[in-house]
Design an enzyme around this catalytic site. Sequence first.
Site, PDB file in Angstrom:
ATOM      1  N   CYS A  21      76.017   5.042  21.279  1.00 51.89           N
ATOM      2  CA  CYS A  21      75.858   6.189  22.180  1.00 51.89           C
ATOM      3  C   CYS A  21      74.438   6.178  22.724  1.00 51.89           C
ATOM      4  CB  CYS A  21      76.149   7.500  21.454  1.00 51.89           C
ATOM      5  SG  CYS A  21      75.741   8.932  22.460  1.00 51.89           S
ATOM      6  N   ASP A  77      66.557  12.584  34.182  1.00 56.33           N
ATOM      7  CA  ASP A  77      67.738  11.824  34.572  1.00 56.33           C
ATOM      8  C   ASP A  77      67.285  10.574  35.335  1.00 56.33           C
ATOM      9  OD1 ASP A  77      70.989  12.644  35.000  1.00 56.33           O
ATOM     10  OD2 ASP A  77      70.183  11.037  36.253  1.00 56.33           O
ATOM     11  N   ASN A  94      79.115  18.645  32.427  1.00 55.71           N
ATOM     12  CA  ASN A  94      80.445  18.087  32.662  1.00 55.71           C
ATOM     13  C   ASN A  94      81.114  17.802  31.324  1.00 55.71           C
ATOM     14  OD1 ASN A  94      80.116  18.036  35.526  1.00 55.71           O
ATOM     15  ND2 ASN A  94      78.831  16.216  35.297  1.00 55.71           N
ATOM     16  N   HIS A 132      78.124  12.182  25.330  1.00 56.86           N
ATOM     17  CA  HIS A 132      77.244  12.912  24.408  1.00 56.86           C
ATOM     18  C   HIS A 132      76.852  14.170  25.171  1.00 56.86           C
ATOM     19  CE1 HIS A 132      73.732  12.905  21.344  1.00 56.86           C
ATOM     20  NE2 HIS A 132      73.523  13.962  22.129  1.00 56.86           N
ATOM     21  N   HIS A 158      75.516  16.925  27.247  1.00 53.34           N
ATOM     22  CA  HIS A 158      74.244  17.034  27.957  1.00 53.34           C
ATOM     23  C   HIS A 158      74.330  18.132  28.993  1.00 53.34           C
ATOM     24  CE1 HIS A 158      76.696  13.901  29.886  1.00 53.34           C
ATOM     25  NE2 HIS A 158      76.195  14.312  31.046  1.00 53.34           N
ATOM     26  N   HIS A 204      72.670  19.296  32.501  1.00 53.26           N
ATOM     27  CA  HIS A 204      71.803  18.961  33.631  1.00 53.26           C
ATOM     28  C   HIS A 204      71.037  20.230  34.025  1.00 53.26           C
ATOM     29  CE1 HIS A 204      74.075  15.183  34.859  1.00 53.26           C
ATOM     30  NE2 HIS A 204      75.017  15.786  34.176  1.00 53.26           N
TER      31      HIS A 204
END
Length: 107
Positions: free
Chosen positions: A5, A31, A86, A97, A99, A101
Amino acid sequence: MADDCIFCKIAAGEVPSTKVYENEMAYAFEDLNPMMPVHTLVVPKKHYRNVADELPADELAALFEAVRAVAALKGVDESGFRIISNAGADAQQTVDHLHIHVLGGDP
Ligand code: AMP
Ligand code: ZN
């Protein structure tokens, strides 16, 4: 750590990232492909697939403390920002994993 991962490895410092912030249970980094002037990802240090997984209250609190810290450090806490997480195939989650944003700035 989940096998293979990428975000587990980033949170553990085994894969390089541009760190923005961390606390005991969460890690924030830039990002790779920013969609907005501010585009930072906040992840729990432990592996969860996405927000459909159950997280203990202390980990959730740490995750959102990190979101607030990122917004302040990036200077968008007053001007405004958006968070997106998402979850799953239909949402086009590409990294499995959890996350968040953090998106902000004048596009
Ligand atoms: P999502 O589509 O919600 O799963 O978003 C995954 C995000 O992770 C995308 O915006 C990617 O640009 C970002 N990403 C993937 N690999 C990395 C990496 N090694 N470092 C930083 N960001 C990454
Ligand atoms: Zn992971």
